[in-house]
Design an enzyme around this catalytic site. Sequence first.
Site, PDB file in Angstrom:
ATOM      1  CG  ASP A 141     -17.488  -3.640 -13.837  1.00 34.56           C
ATOM      2  OD1 ASP A 141     -17.795  -2.506 -14.261  1.00 34.56           O
ATOM      3  OD2 ASP A 141     -16.359  -4.130 -13.979  1.00 34.56           O
ATOM      4  CG  ASP A 187     -14.658  -3.373 -17.426  1.00 40.90           C
ATOM      5  OD1 ASP A 187     -15.448  -2.587 -16.875  1.00 40.90           O
ATOM      6  OD2 ASP A 187     -13.553  -3.653 -16.943  1.00 40.90           O
ATOM      7  N   GLY A 188     -15.168  -0.888 -19.272  1.00 39.74           N
ATOM      8  CA  GLY A 188     -14.452   0.309 -19.681  1.00 39.74           C
ATOM      9  C   GLY A 188     -13.335   0.592 -18.701  1.00 39.74           C
ATOM     10  CG  HIS A 231     -11.376  -5.355 -10.193  1.00 41.48           C
ATOM     11  ND1 HIS A 231     -12.090  -4.190 -10.225  1.00 41.48           N
ATOM     12  CD2 HIS A 231     -10.405  -5.216 -11.116  1.00 41.48           C
ATOM     13  CE1 HIS A 231     -11.557  -3.372 -11.117  1.00 41.48           C
ATOM     14  NE2 HIS A 231     -10.544  -3.959 -11.681  1.00 41.48           N
ATOM     15  CG  ASP A 258     -10.560  -5.309 -15.537  1.00 42.64           C
ATOM     16  OD1 ASP A 258     -10.903  -4.116 -15.487  1.00 42.64           O
ATOM     17  OD2 ASP A 258      -9.561  -5.761 -14.946  1.00 42.64           O
ATOM     18  CD  GLU A 317     -17.420   0.548 -16.804  1.00 41.65           C
ATOM     19  OE1 GLU A 317     -17.837  -0.443 -17.400  1.00 41.65           O
ATOM     20  OE2 GLU A 317     -16.655   0.488 -15.805  1.00 41.65           O
TER      21      GLU A 317
END
Lengths: 146, 146
Positions: free
Chosen positions: A71, A11-12, A126, A136, A49
């Site tokens: 995501d 994740d970024g 999320h 995250d 990302e």
Amino acid sequence: MPLKNVTIYTDGACSGNPGPGGWAALLMYGDKERVITGYEAHTTNNRMELAAVVESLRVLKEKCLVAVHTDSSYVANAFNENWIEGWVKRGWKTADKKPVKNQDLWEELLKQMDRHQVTFVKVKGHSTDEFNNRVDRLAVEAIKLR
Amino acid sequence: MPLKNVTIYTDGACSGNPGPGGWAALLMYGDKERVITGYEAHTTNNRMELAAVVESLRVLKEKCLVAVHTDSSYVANAFNENWIEGWVKRGWKTADKKPVKNQDLWEELLKQMDRHQVTFVKVKGHSTDEFNNRVDRLAVEAIKLR
RNA sequence: GGACACCAACUUUG
DNA sequence: CAAAGTTGGTGTCC
């Protein structure tokens, strides 16, 4: 001997977008876990990302069978919807002939994907995905620590 | 003869959000004060913030010069940041083309604002503002009384 | 036109 | 501690 089967969540995050950014990757092989994170003073959400994926693959010393969970449809669709094939065919131009952004990272990613056998899995952000939630938080932390 | 200069403080509360909600408005004209409150069995925080403003303006019989004080940037920005102009221009769609929520109350508010000359003042919530604290307590009370 | 993120702000609660 | 109600914007692609 079969390839090692590695599961990766990436994740970024980017505070402000553009702004200071962080990324995180969680690598799982058997019952081993490894976390790597990174920070950049001025960047974008999509670069973070991407960087998370690139760096996580760079860490693997031998050729692996990898499932990268992200995501970001920006990242996942590049391969699952074959965007990247078109970009390369057109000399790094988008469908409407504008230069593809973040070409440096995409090219590095292609190089890493040559070394491994990679699948991309799109996960919802999320949400209830435990691992996605973990990376995250780690990515956001990576910014705050600076 | 100049318009009457009315100062209004509004606030909304919602137990659960969504859930049972209340709103309150304190109207001041000269040394006169008037309080109105309302209750709804199932609503949202933002609907209550909006309803407080709508009802307070509806109460004024003649055209007035009104300063509405609210701690809701949802309400204040609609006018001070001109969100509402965009919504009307786009046919009640938000910036990302989704339907604007609470359109019924926004349209009623616009109707009331036609009758008066209204300015919105954003105040900080749960702070040192005596009047904001008063309407806050009144709005919460309006729920508990049911 | 579509999609997924990344944020910013203010409230309302639990 | 975490979540809902709401809006504005940018990053990127098809």
